[in-house]
Motif scaffolding. Sequence first.
Motif, PDB file in Angstrom:
ATOM      1  N   GLN A   1       0.826  -1.087   0.013  1.00  0.00           N
ATOM      2  CA  GLN A   1       0.085  -0.075   0.051  1.00  0.00           C
ATOM      3  C   GLN A   1       0.744   1.187   0.149  1.00  0.00           C
ATOM      4  N   ARG A   2       0.202   2.342  -0.445  1.00  0.00           N
ATOM      5  CA  ARG A   2       1.029   3.347  -0.397  1.00  0.00           C
ATOM      6  C   ARG A   2       0.753   4.240   0.972  1.00  0.00           C
ATOM      7  N   ALA A   3       1.783   4.865   1.424  1.00  0.00           N
ATOM      8  CA  ALA A   3       1.823   5.177   2.753  1.00  0.00           C
ATOM      9  C   ALA A   3       0.912   6.270   3.292  1.00  0.00           C
ATOM     10  N   ARG A   4       0.261   6.890   2.051  1.00  0.00           N
ATOM     11  CA  ARG A   4      -0.879   7.886   2.221  1.00  0.00           C
ATOM     12  C   ARG A   4      -2.236   7.164   2.691  1.00  0.00           C
ATOM     13  N   THR A   5      -2.246   6.087   2.418  1.00  0.00           N
ATOM     14  CA  THR A   5      -3.506   5.186   2.659  1.00  0.00           C
ATOM     15  C   THR A   5      -3.500   4.798   4.263  1.00  0.00           C
ATOM     16  N   LEU A   6      -2.402   4.701   4.669  1.00  0.00           N
ATOM     17  CA  LEU A   6      -2.283   4.145   6.114  1.00  0.00           C
ATOM     18  C   LEU A   6      -2.930   5.139   7.299  1.00  0.00           C
ATOM     19  N   SER A   7      -3.366   4.304   8.225  1.00  0.00           N
ATOM     20  CA  SER A   7      -3.832   5.210   9.399  1.00  0.00           C
ATOM     21  C   SER A   7      -2.816   5.991  10.189  1.00  0.00           C
ATOM     22  N   GLY A   8      -2.856   6.829  10.963  1.00  0.00           N
ATOM     23  CA  GLY A   8      -1.893   7.698  11.777  1.00  0.00           C
ATOM     24  C   GLY A   8      -1.078   6.834  12.520  1.00  0.00           C
ATOM     25  N   GLY A   9      -1.642   5.561  13.221  1.00  0.00           N
ATOM     26  CA  GLY A   9      -0.963   4.572  13.779  1.00  0.00           C
ATOM     27  C   GLY A   9      -0.118   4.069  13.111  1.00  0.00           C
ATOM     28  N   GLU A  10      -0.445   3.649  11.777  1.00  0.00           N
ATOM     29  CA  GLU A  10       0.407   2.674  10.832  1.00  0.00           C
ATOM     30  C   GLU A  10       1.341   3.523  10.255  1.00  0.00           C
ATOM     31  N   ARG A  11       1.019   4.791  10.139  1.00  0.00           N
ATOM     32  CA  ARG A  11       2.350   5.787   9.460  1.00  0.00           C
ATOM     33  C   ARG A  11       3.398   5.844  10.684  1.00  0.00           C
ATOM     34  N   ARG A  12       2.908   6.041  11.916  1.00  0.00           N
ATOM     35  CA  ARG A  12       3.972   6.133  12.910  1.00  0.00           C
ATOM     36  C   ARG A  12       4.849   4.827  12.872  1.00  0.00           C
ATOM     37  N   MET A  13       4.134   3.905  13.017  1.00  0.00           N
ATOM     38  CA  MET A  13       4.895   2.369  12.911  1.00  0.00           C
ATOM     39  C   MET A  13       5.803   2.473  11.714  1.00  0.00           C
ATOM     40  N   LEU A  14       5.403   2.882  10.731  1.00  0.00           N
ATOM     41  CA  LEU A  14       6.168   3.012   9.526  1.00  0.00           C
ATOM     42  C   LEU A  14       7.492   3.833   9.526  1.00  0.00           C
ATOM     43  N   ALA A  15       7.132   4.920  10.336  1.00  0.00           N
ATOM     44  CA  ALA A  15       8.452   5.856  10.566  1.00  0.00           C
ATOM     45  C   ALA A  15       9.275   5.213  11.403  1.00  0.00           C
ATOM     46  N   ILE A  16       8.896   4.503  12.265  1.00  0.00           N
ATOM     47  CA  ILE A  16       9.841   3.812  13.420  1.00  0.00           C
ATOM     48  C   ILE A  16      10.705   2.657  12.707  1.00  0.00           C
ATOM     49  N   GLY A  17       9.758   1.900  12.001  1.00  0.00           N
ATOM     50  CA  GLY A  17      10.460   0.830  11.131  1.00  0.00           C
ATOM     51  C   GLY A  17      11.498   1.124  10.333  1.00  0.00           C
ATOM     52  N   ARG A  18      11.149   2.227   9.441  1.00  0.00           N
ATOM     53  CA  ARG A  18      12.211   2.926   8.629  1.00  0.00           C
ATOM     54  C   ARG A  18      13.687   3.254   9.304  1.00  0.00           C
ATOM     55  N   GLY A  19      13.372   3.786  10.538  1.00  0.00           N
ATOM     56  CA  GLY A  19      14.410   3.986  11.296  1.00  0.00           C
ATOM     57  C   GLY A  19      15.303   2.762  11.658  1.00  0.00           C
ATOM     58  N   LEU A  20      14.583   1.652  11.984  1.00  0.00           N
ATOM     59  CA  LEU A  20      15.055   0.254  12.298  1.00  0.00           C
ATOM     60  C   LEU A  20      15.997  -0.405  11.195  1.00  0.00           C
ATOM     61  N   MET A  21      15.654   0.210   9.887  1.00  0.00           N
ATOM     62  CA  MET A  21      16.081  -0.353   8.655  1.00  0.00           C
ATOM     63  C   MET A  21      17.731   0.029   8.705  1.00  0.00           C
ATOM     64  N   GLY A  22      18.089   1.121   9.204  1.00  0.00           N
ATOM     65  CA  GLY A  22      19.419   1.461   9.271  1.00  0.00           C
ATOM     66  C   GLY A  22      20.247   0.414  10.302  1.00  0.00           C
ATOM     67  N   ASP A  23      21.665   0.438   9.820  1.00  0.00           N
ATOM     68  CA  ASP A  23      22.288  -0.345  10.684  1.00  0.00           C
ATOM     69  C   ASP A  23      22.559   0.355  12.128  1.00  0.00           C
ATOM     70  N   ALA A  24      21.350   0.261  12.993  1.00  0.00           N
ATOM     71  CA  ALA A  24      21.400   1.098  14.162  1.00  0.00           C
ATOM     72  C   ALA A  24      22.022   0.406  15.274  1.00  0.00           C
ATOM     73  N   LYS A  25      22.848   1.375  16.025  1.00  0.00           N
ATOM     74  CA  LYS A  25      23.546   0.903  17.422  1.00  0.00           C
ATOM     75  C   LYS A  25      22.823   1.688  18.393  1.00  0.00           C
ATOM     76  N   LEU A  26      21.942   2.692  18.109  1.00  0.00           N
ATOM     77  CA  LEU A  26      21.361   3.622  19.035  1.00  0.00           C
ATOM     78  C   LEU A  26      20.217   4.318  18.129  1.00  0.00           C
ATOM     79  N   ILE A  27      18.865   4.263  18.833  1.00  0.00           N
ATOM     80  CA  ILE A  27      17.850   4.866  18.093  1.00  0.00           C
ATOM     81  C   ILE A  27      17.207   5.984  18.939  1.00  0.00           C
ATOM     82  N   MET A  28      16.994   7.069  18.358  1.00  0.00           N
ATOM     83  CA  MET A  28      16.580   8.255  19.223  1.00  0.00           C
ATOM     84  C   MET A  28      15.031   8.295  18.586  1.00  0.00           C
ATOM     85  N   ILE A  29      14.193   8.260  19.307  1.00  0.00           N
ATOM     86  CA  ILE A  29      12.694   8.343  18.932  1.00  0.00           C
ATOM     87  C   ILE A  29      11.965   9.536  19.647  1.00  0.00           C
ATOM     88  N   ASP A  30      11.394  10.581  18.896  1.00  0.00           N
ATOM     89  CA  ASP A  30      10.884  11.644  19.489  1.00  0.00           C
ATOM     90  C   ASP A  30       9.436  11.765  19.328  1.00  0.00           C
TER      91      ASP A  30
END
Length: 236
Positions: free
Chosen positions: A130-159
Motif C-alpha cells: 500500500q501507498r503510505a498515504r492510505t495508512l492510518s495515523g498509527g500505521e504511519r507512526r509504525m512505518l516511520a519507526i520501522g524505517r529508522g530500524l532499517m538503518g544499521d543502528a547501534k542507538l535509535i532516538m525516537i521523538d
Amino acid sequence: MLKIDGVVAGYGGTTIVQGVSLEVPAGECAVLVGPNGHGKTTLLRAISGLIKVRDGGIAFDGEDITRERAEKIVERGLIHIPQGDLVFPDMTVAENLQLGAFTKSAARQSKARLEEVYDIFPRLREREGQRARTLSGGERRMLAIGRGLMGDAKLIMIDEPSLGLAPVIVDEVYRQLRRIVDSGMTVLLVEENFRRGQSLADRIHLVENGEIVRSGQADEVLDDQAVRETYLGVAE
C-alpha cells in the motif's frame, strides 16, 4: 554508548538547550520527559547533527561526533526518528522501509532487517504494497519507526512516538516499542507523558527550560514528591 557533556544549542539568537549532560549506556532505554517547548526535541536535533552545537561535546560509541555532519552520524549507527508521520506518501510501505537502509552497511543487511521490522510490526507486512498515504495515523507512526530500524543502528532516538494518536493506538505502538527495547537496542526516547516514558525507561531524565532537573531510575525519580505533584498530579 552516548555521552553528552554540557551541550548548548538553539536556533538563531535563541538558546534552547542550556548545558545538558547525560549518558546512555549500551543496551538501555533512557527517556527524556518534560513539558513541550522545553528543549527535548532540540537536544535530539543537536545530537544527530541537524543543528550546530554551540558549546559542550557529544561522544557516540567512544568517538567525538560534536561537529560531524548528520549523514556521517547516521553512518556511525545513530538513527534519529523525528516527531510526526514523516513518510513518503506516494511510495509503498516496502519502498519507504527500503529507503531506511541507504548506508552501505545497512544495504548489505536490508533483506534480513526488513524481516525483523515486519516481525516487530506485523501490520506493516500486511500493508507492504500500500501507498503510505492510505495508512492510518498509527500505521504511519509504525512505518516511520520501522524505517529508522532499517538503518544499521547501534542507538535509535525516537521523538514523541505517541504524539497525536488515540490512546488505543498509543498502546499498540508502545507494545512494539517494548519489543524493541527488550531486544537489547539502545534507545533514547522523548515522551511528554511521564507514565508512558516510565513504562520503557531504565533511566529517566526530566527536562525543564532546557536543563535536566532530575535524573535516575524511574522508581527513584517517582520518590521525589515534587516530581509526583508536577508530572503525575499526585499530592500527599
